[in-house]
Design a protein around this motif. Structure first.
Motif, mmCIF file in Angstrom:
data_model
loop_
_atom_site.group_PDB
_atom_site.id
_atom_site.type_symbol
_atom_site.label_atom_id
_atom_site.label_comp_id
_atom_site.label_asym_id
_atom_site.label_seq_id
_atom_site.Cartn_x
_atom_site.Cartn_y
_atom_site.Cartn_z
ATOM 1 N N LYS B 329 23.260 34.346 52.611
ATOM 2 C CA LYS B 329 24.700 34.155 52.397
ATOM 3 C C LYS B 329 24.987 33.674 50.975
ATOM 4 N N ASP B 330 24.042 32.964 50.408
ATOM 5 C CA ASP B 330 24.236 32.451 49.051
ATOM 6 C C ASP B 330 23.019 32.841 48.214
ATOM 7 N N LYS B 331 23.279 33.572 47.137
ATOM 8 C CA LYS B 331 22.177 34.065 46.313
ATOM 9 C C LYS B 331 21.300 32.920 45.811
ATOM 10 N N LYS B 332 21.918 31.807 45.495
ATOM 11 C CA LYS B 332 21.148 30.688 44.953
ATOM 12 C C LYS B 332 20.150 30.170 45.984
ATOM 13 N N ILE B 333 20.597 30.117 47.257
ATOM 14 C CA ILE B 333 19.707 29.658 48.330
ATOM 15 C C ILE B 333 18.586 30.676 48.526
ATOM 16 N N ASN B 361 22.105 18.523 54.504
ATOM 17 C CA ASN B 361 22.227 17.370 53.609
ATOM 18 C C ASN B 361 23.134 17.637 52.417
ATOM 19 N N LEU B 362 23.153 18.891 51.961
ATOM 20 C CA LEU B 362 24.054 19.215 50.846
ATOM 21 C C LEU B 362 25.487 18.892 51.250
ATOM 22 N N ASN B 363 25.823 19.275 52.481
ATOM 23 C CA ASN B 363 27.171 18.986 52.983
ATOM 24 C C ASN B 363 27.397 17.494 53.110
ATOM 25 N N LEU B 367 26.943 17.497 47.868
ATOM 26 C CA LEU B 367 26.274 17.971 46.645
ATOM 27 C C LEU B 367 26.530 19.470 46.469
ATOM 28 N N GLU B 368 26.646 19.915 45.216
ATOM 29 C CA GLU B 368 26.685 21.343 44.918
ATOM 30 C C GLU B 368 25.247 21.809 44.736
ATOM 31 N N PHE B 369 25.002 23.054 45.045
ATOM 32 C CA PHE B 369 23.646 23.561 44.914
ATOM 33 C C PHE B 369 23.142 23.393 43.480
ATOM 34 N N ASP B 370 24.041 23.596 42.513
ATOM 35 C CA ASP B 370 23.640 23.497 41.106
ATOM 36 C C ASP B 370 23.191 22.088 40.721
ATOM 37 N N ASP B 371 23.649 21.075 41.481
ATOM 38 C CA ASP B 371 23.269 19.691 41.146
ATOM 39 C C ASP B 371 21.946 19.310 41.793
ATOM 40 N N LEU B 372 21.370 20.238 42.512
ATOM 41 C CA LEU B 372 20.194 19.931 43.327
ATOM 42 C C LEU B 372 19.006 19.486 42.482
ATOM 43 N N GLY B 407 15.540 12.494 42.955
ATOM 44 C CA GLY B 407 14.945 13.524 42.106
ATOM 45 C C GLY B 407 13.464 13.305 41.851
ATOM 46 N N LYS B 408 12.886 12.332 42.541
ATOM 47 C CA LYS B 408 11.444 12.116 42.363
ATOM 48 C C LYS B 408 10.659 13.157 43.148
ATOM 49 N N THR B 409 9.377 13.351 42.780
ATOM 50 C CA THR B 409 8.564 14.328 43.494
ATOM 51 C C THR B 409 8.112 13.717 44.821
#
Lengths: 485, 485
Positions: B329-333, B361-363, B367-372, B407-409
């Motif tokens: 549904k979303d190219k980025k995903i 969790n994004l919802n 969060l926007e996917f780009d901020d992931l 953002g840590k591994t």
């Protein structure tokens, strides 16, 4: 000693030999500009601050010239001789002018024209009527009237022009000089205020064929900003003029040149056509093979209407950007459309408004096929006829107009039906994008007249060579005005 | 009478992925500064000319192919002439159906409510966008950044029978544009705008005859998909109300506009007031031959599209249709998922993580996917940590949330939180015996037959190891060790 009445080659030699400086040339040209401005009203702007440049091997370096005022020039008023742009100072320069600047050419004035090039009389400029330097009671024709008057009067050896129907080539004939428009796209149109894009050509007004070649060599070149421009870097016009016309074939068209087509011909027309036939005889003596050809009269008769329909249609669209919002003197109005209406109503001359009405009419859905599309079909037919002739001949030679410059008094931009084809046939050069040059071929009542030589596309060198040979057989090369009155 | 709703769409989508505008060298970017990406032609300064951006043509041809349209042999553009403050030239360069535009007569299959549906495309054309205007009480301001941005306009046949169907189609097309790298197709940036045609026909009549379609009402400037749905539903109801109350004649052929605020459509103009755009072929752009080789090259370069990806996901990766549908549904995903698989993550595990934890969790975190901050590599590592039993799946969920917020591994988080799952059996045996030593009562109870005490004892192991012991191993170890007592 004056130089501005000499050829580019002669001036260049004088500069190289140090007989004269670029600064002195500018001074002479500006003085002459002011004199001609008083006499002919030929200029919109005089560039008193023109600066000399270094003289190089480039023939045009250090030599003054004039720019028709429908060329965009950065930092210099560019009006198109219209009230709608009377204060417009562009921030970019037309490619052709950039090219001349690279060669060291020095503009000293901007010449007046029929408003946006849309006229053939030199009487519709916002700065007033331009008079013919040979006889101030007569017109220069148009639209490159200011350029033609200035070159004929010896203000400088050349000026730029633009030609949508005959706007370089007819004023050249009326002023006794050379007018050349090369093949469509040889010179970029970027920065030329458009009239009718598919017909608009740039070109030069000079006093000799060689000068015309030198100037167009300087203006031409492919331009990324004009998709209709093409690469002519392997074409060197000036270097290719050798006067060799061995085996060249010319034709003229009976339906245009035969005096019997014009039962009501006045003396001027009779003399003009007789003089044309004399030139044809000269051509034969020079070694040209010249023949008379016949073209369907009905097709020829359609020519003026085809021109009106196509040029007006394109013009009304091209000039829709003139709204007074982004440039030009913005008009008052309660709403944007009122303001736009006021600007255009007050700004344009009646002639232009008439053309806009025609242009809109022929593009309306219910009229488009009948007028606009049919005009395009007939344009194609006419071009095909000319191309058929080019299979047999190197060029077509025809008289320009129906005689010498017309009187200003009583002049209307309306055609005399009887001689319409004589007045309008140069438009075929615009329909086909053909290289086309006018040169002087004599005098009638002490006023100059001209002939035109038109060849097939991309065959500019051939056309120039033919014109050069004919020019060399006559005594009008390099002539400057000897005032009649 | 039974009714059938006929809905046709016009979808305008900016091509956002070219470097420059479609007929201008200005940057094609979504600048926040007004009049930042502007060249002279974008404001129609006199003498400027259009030049075609080949990349925009390439992308349009690709869209044309994807939509199953035929491509023209020659490329032409046309002028659509009208005056409006946001249209500086006074005309828009666009394409009409004759000569053929970039795409003609295609078919596109999309899914709606799990069923495949077919929509016929009438045509697809490439044109330039207008400037944008902002209106204030004191007046309006025009921003020319958008003037000249490439715009693809897609026109369908009236093949949709409900608002939801129409929106499903639009979503599918938007997705295609994104997957093909043509456009971000972001409604928030104003990149997608729709016009909607709605009519209601008698269901008993022949649908193949356009005369039976009923009176068509056009709704202009619908700028989001939810607005498309609302506008269609409103218009259907309005027309049905008129029909049902016997006021069929009050449905007139007209153009209406969607008013977001009131949630209604408002009359703009009737058919009789339709604007005559006086189309004609743009003379400044020479007709351009589209070579077969170029078309082949473009066809080969079409990226994998959502439906192709979906098939791969189901057939090769073995994930469910439901999950595959969510991912594409979303190219980025989808790109994220494919990146995980490239890193050799288990396809099913990766799909589970994405469809449940990631999207949920994004919802939740807004969060926007780009901020992931989560990268495919991190997800792959996380999956591996669970696979190798180094952490429990419960711990993994905690780690996942931490990745999203810090953002840590995964490795860093596991180490910081001292989370490693204890899988060393010897160590667990040792701890199990410690627990047994400390709880002699429990052993007694076990021996009396209360075997479920093992669970409680396992819990004691987990407590001692702070949850790091592998629970399965802990339980089996405890079961073995208690038997030995």
């Amino acid at each position: 000693m004056t130089y501005m009445d000499k050829s580019i080659e002669e001036i260049h030699e004088a500069l190289i030999k140090g007989k004269v400086t670029s600064k002195e040339l500018i001074k002479e040209s500006l003085e002459k500009t002011k004199e001609i401005e008083k006499k002919c009203n030929a200029f919109v702007t005089i560039l008193d601050d023109a600066k000399p440049v270094e003289v190089t091997d480039e023939l045009l370096s250090g030599i003054p010239y004039g720019i028709k005022d429908n060329y965009s020039t950065e930092g210099i008023l560019s009006t198109g001789s219209s009230n709608t742009l009377k204060d417009y100072i562009p921030f970019f320069t037309a490619t052709a002018i950039e090219n001349l600047t690279k060669k060291g050419a020095i503009p000293v004035n901007k010449t007046a024209l029929d408003e946006f090039g849309m006229g053939g009389t030199g009487t519709t400029c916002h700065t007033g009527t331009i008079t013919n330097p040979w006889d101030h009671t007569r017109m220069c024709a148009g639209s490159s009237a200011g350029s033609a008057a200035a070159v004929a009067a010896g203000v400088y050896p050349y000026a730029t022009g633009s030609d949508t129907g005959d706007s370089i080539r007819k004023p050249a004939a009326y002023c006794g000089i050379v007018g050349y428009k090369p093949t469509y796209g040889m010179i970029s149109r970027y920065g030329l205020f458009p009239f009718a894009s598919s017909l608009d050509h740039l070109g030069a007004l000079t006093r000799s064929v060689k000068d015309a070649a030198i100037v167009v060599d300087g203006m031409k070149g492919i331009d990324k900003n004009d998709m209709t421009s093409w690469d002519s870097s392997n074409i060197h016009l000036y270097d290719s003029i050798d006067g060799n016309i061995k085996g060249k074939k010319l034709c003229y068209i009976k339906e245009i040149c035969d005096i019997n087509n014009y039962p009501n011909a006045d003396n001027e027309l009779k003399e003009h056509l007789a003089n044309f036939m004399d030139t044809i005889e000269k051509c034969k003596k020079l070694g040209f093979e010249v023949k008379e050809e016949s073209i369907d009269q009905t097709l020829l008769n359609a020519l003026p209407s085809v021109y009106v329909v196509i040029s007006c249609a394109e013009a009304t669209s091209n000039m829709s950007n003139l709204t007074g919002f982004i440039f030009g003197p913005r008009a008052e109005g309660e709403s944007w459309d009122q303001s736009l209406k006021n600007y255009r109503t007050k700004g344009f001359s009646p002639l232009i408004k008439r053309r806009f009405v025609i242009g809109s009419y022929v593009l309306q859905a219910e009229n488009k096929d009948r007028y606009f599309h049919n005009a395009q079909r007939v344009r194609r037919l006419l071009v095909d006829e000319w191309n058929k002739l080019y299979k047999k001949y190197d060029a077509i030679i025809l008289p320009v107009g129906s005689g010498p410059a017309k009187k200003l008094e009583g002049s209307k931009d309306i055609l005399d039906q009887n001689t319409a084809i004589l007045e309008e046939h140069l438009q075929i050069g615009n329909f086909g994008g053909f290289p086309s040059i006018t040169i002087p071929n004599g005098f009638i009542d002490n006023l100059p007249v001209g002939i035109n030589i038109t060849g097939k596309c991309y065959d500019d060198i051939n056309v120039l060579n033919i014109a050069y040979a004919i020019e060399s057989s006559m005594n009008y090369k390099g002539q400057v005005v000897k005032e009649v009155k | 009478m039974d009714y059938k709703v006929m809905i046709g769409l016009e979808m305008h989508c900016e091509i956002s992925e070219t470097k420059t505008k479609v007929f201008s060298g200005a940057k094609n970017d979504f600048s926040e500064y007004p009049n930042d990406s502007v060249k002279p032609i974008d404001m129609a300064f006199p003498g400027t000319l259009p030049t075609v951006n080949k990349e925009a043509v390439r992308m349009s041809l690709m869209a044309s192919m994807i939509l199953g349209c035929s491509q023209p042999e020659y490329l032409y553009f046309e002028r659509k002439n009208y005056y409006y403050p946001d249209l500086p030239k006074g005309f828009q360069i666009t394409q009409e159906t004759k000569p053929a535009p970039i795409g003609s007569y295609g078919e596109f299959i999309y899914e709606h409510e799990g069923k495949k549906k077919k929509a016929r495309i009438n045509n697809l054309h490439l044109e330039e966008d207008a400037a944008s205007s902002d209106h204030y009480p004191s007046g309006s301001r025009i921003n020319y950044n958008r003037a000249g941005v490439p715009l693809l306009e897609l026109v369908t046949e009236p093949d949709f029978r409900s608002a939801d169907e129409a929106v499903a189609f639009l979503e599918a097309i938007r997705n295609i544009y994104r997957y093909a790298g043509i456009s971000e197709a972001d409604s928030k940036k104003g990149q997608v705008r729709c016009d909607v045609n709605v009519s209601i026909m008698d269901a008993s009549l022949d649908e193949t005859n356009p005369e039976n379609w009923g009176t068509k009402v056009e709704i202009k400037n619908v700028n989001s998909f939810s607005a498309v749905r609302d506008a269609i539903n409103y218009e259907i109801e309005r027309q049905l109300n008129l029909l049902n109350s016997g006021k069929k004649e009050e449905i007139e052929q007209e153009t209406r506009r969607w008013d977001e605020e009131s949630g209604t459509t408002i009359h703009m103009r009737s058919k009789v007031d339709a604007i005559d755009y006086k189309y004609f072929v743009e003379p400044n752009i020479p007709k351009f031959k589209i070579k077969k080789e170029w078309l082949e090259e473009i066809r080969k370069s079409i990226p994998r599209l959502p439906y192709e990806r979906k098939e791969t996901y189901i057939n090769e990766y073995g994930i469910t249709d439901y999950d595959a549908t969510i991912i594409i549904k979303d190219k980025k995903i989808s790109d994220f998922y494919e990146e995980c698989i490239k890193l050799k993550a288990d396809p099913k595990m990766a799909s589970n993580w994405i469809t449940t934890n990631l999207l949920g969790n994004l919802n939740k975190l807004e969060l926007e996917f780009d901020d992931l901050t989560l990268t495919p590599k991190m997800l792959k590592d996380l999956i591996d940590l669970v696979e190798s039993k180094e952490i429990s799946s419960k711990q993994a969920k905690e780690v996942f949330l931490d990745i999203l917020t810090t953002g840590k591994t995964p490795q860093e988080i596991v180490k910081e939180k001292d989370m490693k799952q204890m899988s060393d059996e010897e160590e667990i045996v040792k701890i199990a015996n410690e627990v047994l030593d400390e709880n002699p009562d429990a052993i007694d109870q076990y021996k009396k037959g209360r075997t479920n005490v093992v669970d409680w004892l396992t819990g004691q192991i987990m407590k001692k190891t702070k949850g790091q012991a592998n629970p399965t191993i802990a339980r089996s170890t405890m079961a073995t060790e208690i038997e030995k007592r």
